[in-house]
Design an enzyme around this catalytic site. Structure first.
Site, PDB file in Angstrom:
ATOM      1  N   CYS A  45       0.838  -1.219   0.000  1.00 22.43           N
ATOM      2  CA  CYS A  45       0.000   0.000   0.000  1.00 22.43           C
ATOM      3  C   CYS A  45       0.861   1.251   0.000  1.00 22.43           C
ATOM      4  O   CYS A  45       0.527   2.248  -0.655  1.00 22.43           O
ATOM      5  CB  CYS A  45      -0.912   0.015   1.218  1.00 22.43           C
ATOM      6  SG  CYS A  45      -2.015  -1.401   1.322  1.00 22.43           S
TER       7      CYS A  45
HETATM    8  C1  BEZ Z   1       0.538  -4.568   1.835  1.00 21.20           C
HETATM    9  O1  BEZ Z   1       0.098  -3.482   1.482  1.00 21.20           O
HETATM   10  O2  BEZ Z   1       1.733  -4.843   1.766  1.00 21.20           O
HETATM   11  C2  BEZ Z   1      -0.401  -5.613   2.351  1.00 21.20           C
HETATM   12  C3  BEZ Z   1      -1.576  -5.240   2.967  1.00 21.20           C
HETATM   13  C4  BEZ Z   1      -2.397  -6.207   3.480  1.00 21.20           C
HETATM   14  C5  BEZ Z   1      -2.091  -7.553   3.335  1.00 21.20           C
HETATM   15  C6  BEZ Z   1      -0.922  -7.911   2.663  1.00 21.20           C
HETATM   16  C7  BEZ Z   1      -0.083  -6.933   2.160  1.00 21.20           C
END
Ligand code: BEZ
Length: 211
Positions: A45
């Site tokens: 994210c």
């Molecule tokens: C991420 O943004 O890295 C992420 C968010 C939730 C679950 C897995 C990865």
């Protein structure tokens, strides 16, 4: 009930990192992209919001306003935004919605319980100036989006909203486009003075008309 192409994008008011907004007022006559991310302070994210900020000029050129959403609270969004700016070398200037009560997530069906009971998946909606949904894409939490693809689709959508054309597989700006099926080849020749190439009666190409 999930939203489908051509449906009206639901309006909402929300707390965001840029203050309280009314979605429709915020969009005005612009195109919009509303996209959810699973959670603040997560790696994928962080790169996605950073990339969106770095592409802000590209979105602005296309008259597209961008909003991100997750169900995390505003104070966390504000803290995380500092990390995004620092690590991605950017300035996040678009609103990040703090959707703690899941109002937006519910309206846009962004929680897919069999993927995660608590977090929003990576949903993305392109919304036209008429407030209709033009595109939906859903990615899993583990896959960061390709924002160049998002821009490419916006280019295609904007072109086909202005001209009777469609865009072929893997099309990029500057390449030939497909004449819409609503036009006969004779009509197409009138409309597209740069020329029409008929490969089959249903497969006609013309140079991109707005260049
Ligand atoms: C991420 O943004 O890295 C992420 C968010 C939730 C679950 C897995 C990865």
């Amino acid at each position: 009930m999930s939203l489908r192409l051509g449906d009206t994008a639901p309006n909402f008011t929300a707390k965001t990192t840029e203050g309280e907004i009314d979605f429709y007022e915020y969009l005005g006559d612009s195109w919009g992209i509303l996209f959810s991310h699973p959670a603040d302070f997560t790696p994928v994210c962080t790169t996605e919001l950073g990339r969106t900020a770095l592409l802000q000029g590209e979105f602005a050129k296309r008259n597209v306003k961008v909003l991100a959403v997750s169900i995390d609270p505003l104070d966390q969004h504000l803290e995380w935004r500092k990390d995004i700016n620092e690590t991605q070398n950017c300035h996040v200037g678009f609103p990040i919605i703090a959707d703690e009560n899941k109002n937006v997530a519910t309206l846009y069906d962004m929680i897919h319980p069999n993927a995660s009971a608590t977090a929003t998946v990576r949903s993305l909606f392109v919304i036209g100036p008429d407030k209709k949904i033009k595109l939906t894409i859903t990615y899993p939490a583990s896959t960061g989006r390709n924002f160049y693809e998002v821009l490419r689709v916006v280019d295609s959508l904007q072109l086909s909203s202005q001209y009777s054309v469609a865009t072929p597989a893997d099309w990029k700006v500057g390449e030939e486009v497909i004449v819409g099926l609503s036009l006969s080849t004779e009509e197409a020749k009138q409309k597209f003075p740069k020329g029409v190439k008929e490969v089959k009666p249903y497969l006609r190409y013309t140079p991109q008309p707005n260049l």
